[in-house]
Each structure stands twice: as structure tokens, then as C-alpha cells.
Design an enzyme around this catalytic site. Structure first.
Site, PDB file in Angstrom:
ATOM      1  N   CYS A 148       0.885   8.304   1.661  1.00  0.00           N
ATOM      2  CA  CYS A 148       0.041   9.506   1.754  1.00  0.00           C
ATOM      3  C   CYS A 148       0.854  10.761   1.988  1.00  0.00           C
ATOM      4  CB  CYS A 148      -1.054   9.330   2.785  1.00  0.00           C
ATOM      5  SG  CYS A 148      -0.524   8.848   4.412  1.00  0.00           S
ATOM      6  N   HIS A 178       4.571   0.440  13.715  1.00  0.00           N
ATOM      7  CA  HIS A 178       3.393   1.137  13.187  1.00  0.00           C
ATOM      8  C   HIS A 178       2.129   0.751  13.904  1.00  0.00           C
ATOM      9  CE1 HIS A 178       5.308   1.674   8.923  1.00  0.00           C
ATOM     10  NE2 HIS A 178       6.066   2.119   9.893  1.00  0.00           N
ATOM     11  N   GLU A 224       5.793   5.157  13.923  1.00  0.00           N
ATOM     12  CA  GLU A 224       4.590   5.945  13.645  1.00  0.00           C
ATOM     13  C   GLU A 224       3.729   6.061  14.897  1.00  0.00           C
ATOM     14  OE1 GLU A 224       4.009   5.083   8.894  1.00  0.00           O
ATOM     15  OE2 GLU A 224       2.671   4.107  10.298  1.00  0.00           O
ATOM     16  N   GLU A 226       4.549  10.516   3.133  1.00  0.00           N
ATOM     17  CA  GLU A 226       5.870  10.129   3.588  1.00  0.00           C
ATOM     18  C   GLU A 226       6.941  10.699   2.674  1.00  0.00           C
ATOM     19  OE1 GLU A 226       3.253   8.293   3.582  1.00  0.00           O
ATOM     20  OE2 GLU A 226       3.201   6.838   5.181  1.00  0.00           O
ATOM     21  N   SER A 266       0.871  -1.170   0.000  1.00  0.00           N
ATOM     22  CA  SER A 266       0.000   0.000   0.000  1.00  0.00           C
ATOM     23  C   SER A 266       0.904   1.214   0.000  1.00  0.00           C
ATOM     24  CB  SER A 266      -0.895  -0.005   1.236  1.00  0.00           C
ATOM     25  OG  SER A 266      -1.589   1.222   1.306  1.00  0.00           O
TER      26      SER A 266
END
Lengths: 904, 91
Positions: free
Chosen positions: A508, A541, A642, A510, A349
Site C-alpha cells: 500500500c 508486524h 510495523e 511501502e 499480499s
């Protein structure tokens, strides 16, 4: 009648659905800019809108069949053989009207399982699936009609279709083989093998407790091992497939039997080049099968125009099987093919195409000059590309696809930024890329505008127009901040200013390391940018900060489940400083154990499941002979940490500081009791809804917690330019970003901070009890990392921006600020100007990222009531745009609740 | 072949849009996957129509591919499209 949370918020002078800077008109205001795609594109888009997310086993089958034939083969060669066979056997499917073709699987919106990564999430349902496969149901119109509410999501089984992970539909006749293949990988998948070895980490039990209690969202090693990176199309564009094979063969001759001073992995180069050749041959066979299908359709087609289009398509594909592209459309088809090939290689993704306006510019410039193509034809192709990209699905578990990604695949295109020599990179093709995102507004590719002071004003004004379509993009990312981050973090790997200028967004938002390569077309040289770094979807994450705070307050115990996660600290937490220090210790423990376990998962991945296709395309793998697993990429320090719930945590710490430690209005024990009792509200689980709007007080709770809850809600809140609370954010960021550097990835590189929430603020909020800021049990955290909690930003958007920039954003890979604007607040050219000026101001303050939802909240509420009328309504969630009907209700409610700015 | 009842997803002219429906390249319209075919039907290559496919008598929707090089022969499933399979032999 029990009181609702929204009513209590209102009593404190705050409001869910708060309108700032004015009052919205009573009537629904539609989006100001409404453009349409070309008719051909609209037809294909209409098909997409009525298409279910579908999966089959074709790729999985052939991969597995070939893989298990080659016991004891060198792992990279074995993997490449399996990839070659799988690609060679994909059934080509072409639809009329397409100019750009090829797809992941044999459906308009298709994907497939990769049991070699993880098979557990659907094996666990084996009995249920098997029973579904045994059914022989008949058609039911009623059941079909339910699917409108979920867009393309197959949320439940129907007829001969079985729902997997609440998202993908698979034909029931394929379920037995799905399970049969999964069984073959049992104990051998990255998931299973990784788990076998991660259990050897001394604190593995702590890691398990962390995952069970949703302190962390997911394991990155076997769920999405690659992604949130920028692909690189350069080598096939410069050399063609035959050229790459020829190059690999020559290099094989050079390295065969030679260590060349590297006694550990020098010899591996031979096998790596062999693997590249096999993988490219597989891709060639795949393209050739599509060419043959186009010829077949050409032969049977009666319509002259369509017949010619099939013929032209076949000719393009036949050429590209062997050669580098000659024209714009050939180059576009080539990058489409490469993109899909990489996405079929792994569960990914966030494989971002990067700066396609720069990459395709050589062909654009020469075709336009020669009169071979018009701007309108280019625009149409760019619109078609958006249908292709939006149709991409990633087959993974519900927790990952739903809870984290909201079904999004983040094929983000970047525009703007600077050229290699530091000039504005906004060329004429980039204007068309931007325009196409407005004329065919679909979730993919989301646009990232790399903001620099050198970008022309009309480019930014066009961006404002596109934002006004309600697409939620382009988002603005700060070019200078990104360059600073890249040079500081990748400096030791050779990042210099020139390469830093090649950057693009992967995933998105990064920030991803890229580089320039010289492309030659008809005797002219162009420098095109492309990805040169490893995935950034990897590492730890996501960790929920409010959850770690909850564990700190409750002495290592999860207050929701009662399970011990950490050893008790037994500190009395008598001062704010003591609280902060203990929180940091638990935070570090969380990161450390997750880092160790994830390193093992990724190490298993790189041993057996390494990227071959993505690798050979990334500099400098072909040059060095080493793939991703041997640090063949130019930039390898890409693993990150994250967070989620950053601002909810900041607000909670501010409330504790104010009420418990500074003003001593309540004891810590009383605060903890109130949190555990959810301030007298019913549990979200009891009322069956995790949405902010639905929370209501217990019927018998009386007024026990009202005063305290009122004070918690009234305590200083982030987003109002208030140093009392903003200083907590500053202290945290200065600790968090630097702390990340102290952990090491399996590649021996330091980690760094990545601050996006995607959809985790909903899913992780659902597992966290009430917090000291007044947020209730089970409800969402504030979205993103720099967005205010809904209704708490009272002083306008500039105050939010001032709060957000109290720290240096270049310490982190990113930060994320989402703002919701009423369409009337930026109406007309004057409104566009205000939008651009506000964005510029934030960038000048040092903010990294801002994105805007331009929508009347009344539209969202109506869409929730009548989803059937809003199939194409798009909203910006947190780093991505998605169809309203394809996101969960708790995130929908959070979007409705976000402060709506009526004027800026 | 003539005794078997075919549905659209068994047809060479059917391009699958999703698990429920597809596009008919002959009639140029969407058709459901599981409804009966028309006179223009042209059977697509699938494992179930291949001489190399041997159905498993005990397991539903499974069998083996006799052309596979594995020992024992590798699993196969009857509904898999085989237009790209070099070992396909029409029954």
C-alpha cells in the site's frame, strides 16, 4: 437511557463525525466526477460484482503430489519440480470479452490454499468442515440473498459451498481432499517447522504471550512470506521464456562444479539455475494450456467478432509461450501472466506491478507511432487490467485477510516520479493509466503518485479529478523523501541516486528499492524500472503502541486478560520521563523477541519454500546464480518493524503528561482505575460491538468518572499544531526509527520502521482497554500513523500537516496521513487547484504520504443501513481502497467518524 | 455415462465464475453450477470419469490415482477437472 460515547464527546466540544471548516449541506452530495468504463469492461466488471471469492485445490493437489515424490532432492529443485507440475495442470478458464486473460485458479475470482506454508487455521476446523462436506443441502434462495452485504465474501456456508476463514467459498466435494492434503503437511509446513524451532528462542514464552494478547498482530514468516514489494518483469520482456531458459542453460554450464571462491553457497548456483529452468517450463505449459483453450473457444464460437478475439488471443499466447512480446497488447498480456505466476508461487499480499506506465511505454510508443493501436484501445486495456487485478484474492487465515488486509491484495501501480536521468517520468501512457483508474474505478490497482516538483501541473490536476470520483486514489507519496530513505538505508548495498529514482510503492505505501534495466525493442533502447528488493511484508508486524503502554502502566500484565506478558518492571512511574523510558524498554523487548522468532520462521521458509519465479525475475539473481534465500536480490535489508495506534499512543501519553505529571489533577492509580473501568462505560464485548458509535455508559455507573473522562478528552491532542503533544510524537519517532536499526534480520541486515496501520487499528483496538486519551475499551485506534483521532483535529488540515511533519519522515520507510473531504470542499477546477496546492504544501513540509477520501459521510451512513444499494461504493481505508460492503463494521464506523473537512 | 445425472459444472462448456455459478459458452449466459444440463452437454474430463481413478470405499469424495508414480498411490478426488492431465483415460 444510557449515554453514548458520541454524546460525551460532544459535551467536551469534540465530536465523532466532526465537520471542520464549515457545515456540510443537508442533502447528500454525490461525488463530482463520475466516469464510465468501455462497455466490454463494464460487462466483465458486472460479473466481478456478483462473484463470490472462491477457492479450489487444483494447484495445492498437484504441488503436493509432485513434492512428495522427491524425497532427498535438492530443496530448490524439489520446489521447482512441484511448481512446474502445479502450473502445468491448472485448468484454463476464459470468459468472452476478455482481451487480457489468465487467472490464479479456475474461477473468475479464485485462489487456493498453500498447506506447505500453513495448514493449521483450517485444520483446526477439520471436524466442522468434514460435517459440512457430509451435508447434502438443497438450494435456498434466502441464504443466497444474504451474500449481498458482504460483497464477494463467503461469510457462511450455504448449499454445497463451505465457508473457509469467513471469506472463501469452497465446494463441499473438495473439503475431504483439502483436509487430506493438509494432513500431509502437518509437521512439515513452514508454520509447523518454524514453530518447532522458534520454541528454542529463550524468550519464546514471552512471544507466545505477546501473540495471545494481541500486542502483535501476526507472524509474517508463514502467513505472507512475500509481498509489499515491486515485481520485475524485465527479463521475460527482454528475452522471452525461451531466452531465459537458454540463458540459464548457458550459465549452468559455466558454474557446474565450480565454487568460484565461495565455499559456502557457490556450488548452489547450479541447482538454482536448474530450478529456474523447471519453473519457466511450468509457466510455459500454463500459458500454452490457455492458448489451447482460446483455440477451442475460437472453434466453437458463432459470433464473428468474438471468434476473432479468441483467435487473436490464442495467437498472442502461442507466441508468448516462447518469445518476447512484439506489441503493446502482447507486452501487457506478458506482464499479466508474470504477475499471476508470482502470486501463485506463494501467499502474497502486495505484489505491486510498479510503474507500468514506464515499463510498457516502449511498446506503447512504437504501436502508436505505427498506427497499430489507439489511445482509446490502450485505455480499454488498462481498464480491463483493473478487473483482472481486483479479482485477485490471497488465501490466508481470517486474522490476516480480514483483520489486517480487509480482503485487499495491494497490487499498487505507481505513476509519476522521475526518470533515470532525473526528468519528470509522467509520459503519455501514464496519463492513460491515471485516466483508466477513474473510468474504471475499482480497488485494484490502487494508484500511488510519486510526487515530485518536476511533475507537470495538468498531470496533478488529472489526479485531482480521479480523486473526485471517490476512488480514494491516487495517494501522493513524496519522491524526495523516498529517495532520501532509500539512499540512507540501502546505501551499503549499493543504492545510488539513479537506482533511488527507479523506486515504486510495494504494497500500500511501502517504499521499495528498484533499479533500471535496458530494454530493447526494434533497435531502440529504453530504460525501464522494476523491483530489485526483497519483500517488505516481512519482519515484526504490527505492534500496538497503546497496548505496550497499557502493559507499562499495569506492570507487565495485560489489563484485559489479566495475563502476565512481561516480567514486572516494578517501577513507580513517578515522572513522565520514567514512564517513557519504561515504555521503551517493553517496546524493545517486544521487537527483540518477535524479531528472533520471525527470523526462524523466515529461515525455514527460505530453506524449503524459497521463491524461484519471483527470484529469477529480480535483479541480480540470474546474473549471480543466487536466489532470494542466498541474497541474490540487489537489496536485501527489507525487514521492518510495523506499528499500529501511533497517534492514539501519542494522545494517551499527552493526557498522562498533562493530567498526571504536569498538572497533577489525577494520580496515576486513579487514571489506571478509570481506564480499567472503561470510564464507566459498558464493555465493548458486553454490548457486542467494537464500534465507536455504539459505546454507551453503564446504567449504574453514575458520574464517577465523568469529570476525569472529560479532562482526558480535553487533554492536548495531536493534529492541532500544538507543540505540547507534537513534541511527544517527535521524541518517539526519533527513538523508534533509530531503534529499529539495532535489530538484525536473518539476512544479517538492519531493520527499519514501517508506519502503516492497514486495518489493524480496528482489530488491535478491539483487544486494548480504554486509554488515557479518553478512547474506550475495544474501540479502534486512530487510523494510519499520521491521522488524527476522529473529531480531535480542530484547526484544519494544515494544522494536521504541521503536527505530522515535526519529525523527519525519511527516517522511516513511510508515514501515512488520511484525510476525509466533503465533495463540496473541492468542487470544480478551483477545488481541484486547492487539493493540489494543499498536497504540494504537505510534500514541501516533508510529509511522505497523504490520501483523500472524498465522500459525504451521509452516504456512508446510508450505505451502512442499505448495503444492497452500494455494492460499488469504494472508500479509502488506510493505504488502500476497498469496497464498502467488504470491510468490517468497526472500520466502517471509524471511517464515518473521521473528521470531515467541509472546506480546505 | 447415460445413467449418470449431470449438472452444469460437469460440462466442458461451463466456465466456472465462482463456486455457485458459471458461464455457458454455448448458450452465452450464466448458469448455476448444480442445475441440470441441456442437450448440448459435453462431459468434461474429471477424475471420476478416468480409468485411473479408484474410489475409496470408506472415505467420501476421495480415492487414489492409479497412474501416480508414488508408493503407495497418491490420493485423488473425483471432482477434480482433468483437462490438463496427461494421464487421463476416459471411462
Amino acid at each position: 437511557m444510557a449515554k453514548k460515547f458520541s454524546e460525551i464527546m460532544a459535551e467536551t466540544g469534540q465530536s465523532l463525525e466532526y465537520q471542520a471548516g464549515g457545515k456540510a449541506p443537508e442533502k447528500i452530495v454525490d461525488r463530482e466526477v463520475q466516469w464510465k468504463p468501455h462497455p466490454r469492461v463494464q460487462k466483465l466488471k458486472d460479473i466481478y460484482m456478483n462473484t463470490l471469492s472462491s477457492a479450489n485445490n487444483e494447484f495445492s493437489y498437484w504441488y503436493t503430489r509432485e513434492y512428495f515424490m522427491h524425497d532427498n532432492e535438492v530443496p530448490v529443485v524439489r520446489r521447482a519440480m512441484a511448481l512446474k507440475t502445479a502450473f502445468s495442470h491448472l485448468t484454463p478458464v476464459i470468459f468472452p470479452g476478455e482481451l487480457l486473460t489468465m487467472r490464479k485458479a479456475a474461477f473468475f475470482r479464485g485462489s487456493f490454499p498453500m498447506p506447505w506454508l500453513s495448514e493449521g487455521f483450517y485444520m483446526a476446523k477439520e471436524d466442522e468442515f468434514y460435517q459440512e462436506a457430509l451435508k447434502r443441502g438443497s438450494a435456498s434462495v434466502d441464504e443466497h440473498s444474504k451474500f449481498g452485504q458482504g460483497g464477494g465474501n463467503v461469510t457462511k456456508s450455504f448449499d454445497k459451498v463451505v465457508s473457509i476463514a469467513g471469506k472463501f467459498g469452497m465446494r463441499q466435494e473438495e473439503i475431504p481432499v483439502l483436509l487430506e492434503l493438509a494432513k500431509m503437511w502437518y509437521g512439515k509446513s513452514v508454520d509447523d517447522l518454524g514453530n518447532k524451532y522458534e520454541q528454542m528462542v529463550p524468550d519464546y514464552e514471552v512471544k507466545e504471550a505477546i501473540m495471545r494478547n494481541i500486542v502483535c498482530m501476526f507472524d509474517s514468516g508463514f502467513t505472507l512470506p512475500q509481498g509489499r514489494e515491486v515485481i520485475n518483469y524485465y527479463y521475460p520482456l527482454e528475452y522471452g521464456f525461451d531466452g531465459i531458459i537458454e540463458m540459464a542453460k548457458e550459465l549452468k554450464d559455466k558454474v557446474a562444479g565450480r565454487a568460484d571462491g565461495d565455499g559456502i553457497i557457490g556450488m548452489n548456483r547450479l541447482y538454482n539455475y536448474e530450478a529456474v529452468i523447471l519453473a519457466v517450463e511450468g509457466m510455459q505449459a500454463w500459458v500454452n494450456n490457455y492458448a489451447k483453450e482460446a483455440r477451442r473457444l475460437e472453434a466453437m464460437e458463432s459470433d464473428a467478432q468474438q471468434k476473432k478475439e479468441y483467435g487473436d488471443m490464442a495467437e498472442r499466447l502461442e507466441w508468448l509461450v516462447h518469445n518476447k512480446p512484439r506489441t503493446f497488447i502482447e507486452a501487457f498480456q506478458m506482464i499479466e501472466t508474470l504477475h499471476l505466476a508470482v502470486l501463485n508461487e506463494d501467499a502474497i499480499s502486495g505484489m505491486s506491478p510498479g510503474r507500468i506506465g514506464q515499463i510498457l511505454y516502449p511498446w506503447y510508443e512504437q504501436d502508436i507511432e505505427a498506427g497499430r493501436i489507439t489511445d482509446d484501445e490502450v485505455l480499454e486495456l488498462l481498464e480491463l487490467d483493473r478487473v483482472v487485478k481486483t479479482s485477485i484474492d490471497c488465501f490466508a487465515s481470517m486474522g490476516v485477510v480480514g483483520g489486517v488486509l480487509s480482503g485487499n491484495t495491494f497490487n499498487t501501480v505507481s505513476i509519476g516520479g522521475l526518470t533515470k536521468d532525473g526528468k519528470s517520468a509522467a509520459n503519455p501512457l501514464e496519463y492513460l493509466v491515471l485516466k483508466a483508474a477513474g473510468t474504471n474505478a475499482m480497488p485494484q490497482s490502487t494508484l500511488a503518485l510519486l510526487y515530485d516538483e518536476k511533475l507537470p501541473d495538468d498531470f496533478l490536476m488529472l489526479a485531482a479529478d480521479v480523486i473526485k470520483t471517490g476512488s480514494g486514489y491516487p495517494a501522493f507519496m513524496n519522491n524526495r523523501v523516498a529517495q532520501d530513505f532509500l539512499m540512507s538505508h540501502y546505501g551499503h548495498e549499493g543504492m545510488n541516486l539513479e537506482d533511488a529514482r527507479a523506486w515504486a510503492i510495494g504494497g500500500c505505501l511501502e517504499t521499495s528499492g528498484c533499479c533500471w534495466k535496458p530494454l530493447h525493442l526494434n533497435g531502440k533502447e529504453y530504460f525501464i524500472p522494476g523491483g530489485a528488493g526483497q519483500p517488505t511484508s516481512v519482519g515484526v508486524h504490527f505492534i500496538a503502541q497503546p497496548k505496550v503502554l497499557e502493559l507499562t502502566l499495569f506492570n507487565g500484565v495485560d489489563a484485559r486478560t489479566g495475563e502476565k506478558v512481561f516480567e514486572p518492571h516494578n517501577s513507580k512511574l513517578e515522572s513522565f520521563e520514567e514512564l517513557f523510558e519504561q515504555y521503551k524498554k517493553y517496546w524493545q523487548k517486544t521487537v527483540d523477541v518477535l524479531d528472533l522468532c520471525n527470523n526462524i520462521q523466515h529461515d525455514i521458509w527460505r530453506k524449503n519454500n524459497m521463491a524461484v519465479i519471483n527470484s529469477f525475475m529480480k535483479p541480480d539473481c540470474l546474473d549471480t546464480g543466487h536466489l532470494i534465500n542466498e541474497k541474490g536480490y540487489r537489496y536485501n535489508a527489507t525487514f521492518n518493524v510495523e506499528n499500529s495506534g501511533n497517534i492514539t499512543w501519542v494522545n494517551s501519553m499527552a493526557a498522562l503528561k498533562k493530567l498526571v505529571y504536569d498538572d497533577k489533577e489525577v494520580s496515576l492509580e486513579e487514571m489506571k482505575k478509570a481506564m480499567k473501568d472503561n470510564f464507566g462505560f459498558k464493555s465493548a464485548r458486553d454490548i457486542g460491538s467494537f464500534s465507536l458509535m455504539d459505546q454507551e455508559k453503564k446504567d449504574d455507573s453514575g458520574n464517577k468518572y465523568d469529570e476525569l473522562h472529560f479532562k482526558c478528552l480535553q487533554a492536548p491532542k495531536y493534529g492541532n499544531d500544538d507543540p505540547y503533544v507534537d513534541s511527544i510524537l517527535e521524541d518517539w519517532e526519533n527513538f523508534f526509527c533509530r531503534d529499529c536499526w539495532t535489530y538484525e534480520s536473518l539476512y544479517g541486515e538492519p531493520l527499519y520502521a514501517c508506519q502503516i496501520s492497514v486495518s489493524t487499528h480496528g482489530a488491535m483496538g478491539a483487544a486494548t482497554i480504554a486509554s488515557a486519551d479518553g478512547r474506550l475499551d475495544g474501540t479502534t485506534f486512530a487510523d494510519a500513523s499520521m491521522s488524527a483521532y476522529p473529531g480531535t483535529d480542530k484547526n484544519g488540515p494544515y494544522a494536521v500537516m504541521k503536527s505530522a511533519t515535526v519529525w523527519d519522515h525519511s527516517l522511516s520507510q513511510n508515514s501515512q496521513l488520511n484525510l476525509k473531504l466533503h465533495p463540496s470542499s473541492i468542487k470544480g477546477e478551483e477545488g481541484s487547484r486547492k487539493l493540489v496546492d494543499m498536497t504540494r504544501a504537505y510534500m514541501r513540509m516533508g510529509g511522505f504520504h497523504v490520501q483523500y477520501n472524498v465522500v459525504d459521510s451521509k452516504v456512508l451512513k446510508d450505505a451502512q443501513r442499505n448495503p444492497q444499494n452500494y455494492r460499488d461504493l469504494m472508500v479509502r481505508v488506510a493505504g488502500f481502497t476497498q469496497y464498502w460492503v467488504e470491510i468490517g463494521k468497526q472500520v466502517q464506523d471509524e471511517l464515518i467518524a473521521r473528521t470531515e473537512y467541509e472546506g480546505i | 455415462m447415460s445413467d449418470e445425472k449431470y449438472v452444469h459444472k460437469d460440462c466442458r462448456n461451463y466456465a466456472p465464475i465462482d463456486v455457485r455459478k458459471g458461464f455457458c459458452h454455448v448458450h452465452k449466459k450464466e448458469v448455476p453450477a448444480d442445475t441440470e444440463v441441456c442437450a448440448k452437454f459435453e462431459r468434461i474430463a474429471k477424475c471420476r470419469y478416468c480409468k485411473n481413478f479408484c474410489a475409496d470405499k470408506e472415505k467420501i469424495e476421495l480415492g487414489v490415482c492409479e497412474a501416480s508414480m508414488s508408493k503407495p498411490k497418491f490420493v485423488a478426488y473425483p471432482d477434480m477437472v482433468a483437462v490438463t492431465c496427461e494421464m487421463y483415460k476416459e471411462t
